[in-house]
Write an enzyme that holds these catalytic residues in place. Structure first.
Site, short mmCIF file in Angstrom:
data_model
loop_
_atom_site.label_atom_id
_atom_site.label_comp_id
_atom_site.label_asym_id
_atom_site.label_seq_id
_atom_site.Cartn_x
_atom_site.Cartn_y
_atom_site.Cartn_z
N LYS A 187 -3.60 1.33 -10.22
CA LYS A 187 -2.61 0.53 -9.49
C LYS A 187 -1.46 0.04 -10.38
O LYS A 187 -0.34 -0.12 -9.92
CB LYS A 187 -3.28 -0.67 -8.82
CG LYS A 187 -4.28 -0.32 -7.73
CD LYS A 187 -3.56 0.12 -6.48
CE LYS A 187 -4.42 0.26 -5.23
NZ LYS A 187 -5.85 0.36 -5.31
N GLU B 113 0.39 -7.05 -0.88
CA GLU B 113 -0.88 -7.13 -0.17
C GLU B 113 -1.95 -6.60 -1.10
O GLU B 113 -1.65 -5.84 -2.03
CB GLU B 113 -0.82 -6.26 1.10
CG GLU B 113 -1.11 -4.77 0.89
CD GLU B 113 -0.09 -4.04 0.03
OE1 GLU B 113 1.06 -4.51 -0.05
OE2 GLU B 113 -0.44 -3.00 -0.58
N SER C 175 -10.40 6.66 -10.42
CA SER C 175 -9.27 5.75 -10.17
C SER C 175 -9.47 4.35 -10.71
O SER C 175 -8.51 3.64 -10.99
CB SER C 175 -8.98 5.70 -8.67
OG SER C 175 -10.15 5.37 -7.94
C1 LIG Z 1 -6.83 0.69 -4.38
C2 LIG Z 1 -7.77 1.63 -4.95
C3 LIG Z 1 -8.01 2.89 -4.36
C4 LIG Z 1 -7.42 3.30 -3.05
O1 LIG Z 1 -6.02 3.35 -3.01
P1 LIG Z 1 -5.20 4.71 -3.07
O2 LIG Z 1 -3.81 4.28 -2.74
O3 LIG Z 1 -5.76 5.61 -2.03
O4 LIG Z 1 -5.33 5.26 -4.42
C5 LIG Z 1 -8.84 3.77 -5.00
N1 LIG Z 1 -9.46 3.45 -6.16
C6 LIG Z 1 -9.28 2.25 -6.75
C7 LIG Z 1 -10.00 1.95 -8.01
C8 LIG Z 1 -8.43 1.30 -6.17
O5 LIG Z 1 -8.26 0.12 -6.76
#
Ligand SMILES: *Cc1c(COP(=O)(O)O)cnc(C)c1O
Length: 399
Positions: A96, A118, A384
């Protein structure tokens, strides 16, 4: 026929659409803000001054490039070559911050002093609060009360960083409701306020803006694969999708490269057809949500359905317009991974590789149990985020 940027049907056209998805459906009061942003965003983020500052912070503050890690034991188990793109190692623990950092530099360039955002799991709120503290900006984070209760640590961190966290009690008190409130705040304060959207969603130009900022992920994968595999592309890219930003970043440089297959994991919750899921691409019908046209989980009379997933970052009833378009044209394959499958994939990574993933990322890992790969297939999975924020769920699941 509209002309598409980059001459690719998977990039926005001149009106901000990916095929039939996208566009900007916004209240009158925000027209000026959105139009200004549409006019300036590309020249700013493609300008030398922005690029220099952004890259410096990505390197020295976020800790990029994030490693591309060859997961040996996992590869052995699934009989193919699996790499993890380690976005979990970024400052604040997820991808993020790539986006929050870029948008807040952009907000300063266009003279805004107050940031609203948000957040669902709190990772986008945390990244935004962090960069606001770094850049001395006022920061207000909208977060559903359900999410506040299940992500307490991130709430405390945001407050410690000086952000105001506003609890949202409408709807089922999660990401969709927090997004409504953030847009409402922005509409009441259009002069000094910039809205930092956390994913590739919202009115044009946000989906394209956020994709470009997250594209650093695939730019690095290209360079890193050359060193490790002697070629700059994998056979498969795998990522989870809530709104779709880590996925957009992971695929961006490969969208038009048909040698690379794309598999996305959406959250099936307690089962796609259980009434408790967030499997938007499987279940959604075209509609307008949060200022853009996309696939939306909705009832027959057009009411938005509440999305559910064990992971607070994936329970969103819409999906980035780029992914909706690619799904419609068959460019990606979308699998729905349920809560149980995600939990077991998270435990597997923890025990085989010593990495505790975020629950969201665990959905991407869940794909490994559903697909057959060949022995020399090179697979890159976007990890992610890290699992610190999800420890309570993990502990409960093994008791
Ligand atoms: C917010 C988040 C997501 C989902 O958001 P995307 O916009 O689809 O990437 C996925 N993995 C993590 C660790 C997140 O914090």
């Amino acid at each position: 026929m509209q002309k598409n940027l980059k001459n690719s049907i998977f990039h926005i056209d001149e009106r901000g659409y990916y095929g039939e998805y996208g566009g900007a459906f916004i209240p009158e009061i925000l027209h000026e803000n959105i139009e200004e942003l549409q006019k300036v965003y590309r020249s700013i983020i493609e300008g030398k001054e922005f690029i220099d500052q952004y890259n410096r912070f990505l390197h020295d503050y976020v800790g990029r490039p994030s490693p591309l890690y060859f997961a040996q034991r996992l590869s052995h188990k699934y009989n193919c070559r699996i790499y993890m793109k380690r976005e979990d190692l970024n400052h604040t623990g997820s991808h993020k911050i790539n986006n929050a950092l870029g948008q807040i530099i952009l907000a300063r360039r266009i003279g805004k002093t107050r940031i609203v955002a948000e957040t669902g799991a709190g990772q986008h709120g945390l990244a935004s609060a962090t960069v606001c503290s770094l850049m001395n900006m006022n920061c207000v984070i909208y977060m559903g009360k359900t999410d506040i209760d299940r992500q307490k640590l991130n709430v405390r961190k945001m407050e410690l960083l000086g952000a105001k966290v506003v609890p949202v009690t409408s709807g089922n008190m999660t990401l969709k409701d927090a997004t409504n409130e953030a847009i409402r705040d922005w509409s009441s304060n259009p002069d000094d306020t910039y809205y930092v959207i956390g994913s590739v969603v919202g009115p044009h130009p946000y989906p394209d803006l956020v994709s470009r900022l997250q594209s650093v992920i695939s730019k690095e994968i290209k360079l890193q694969l050359i060193k490790k595999e002697g070629r700059n592309y994998p056979d498969f890219l795998i990522a989870c999708i809530g709104g779709g930003s880590n996925a957009a970043g992971t695929i961006y440089e490969y969208i038009d490269d048909n040698r690379v297959k794309i598999i996305l994991a959406e959250a099936a919750g307690k089962g796609i057809y259980s009434g408790k899921s967030a499997a938007t691409i499987h279940l959604g019908k075209i509609g307008v949500l949060h200022g853009y046209k996309t696939l939306v989980m909705q009832t027959v009379d057009g009411q938005i359905e509440e999305a559910y997933s064990i992971s607070a970052g994936l329970d969103y009833p819409g999906i980035g317009p780029m992914h909706a378009c690619m799904a419609k044209l068959g460019r990606n394959e979308v699998l729905a991974i349920n809560d149980e499958e995600a939990l077991s994939a998270a435990m597997e990574l923890t025990r085989l590789e010593g990495i505790i993933p975020a629950l969201e990322s665990a959905h991407a890992l869940g794909v490994l149990q559903k697909k057959q790969f060949k022995v020399d297939d090179v697979i890159v999975i976007c990890l992610s985020g890290r699992g610190d924020k999800d420890m309570e769920v993990y502990i409960k699941s093994i008791q």
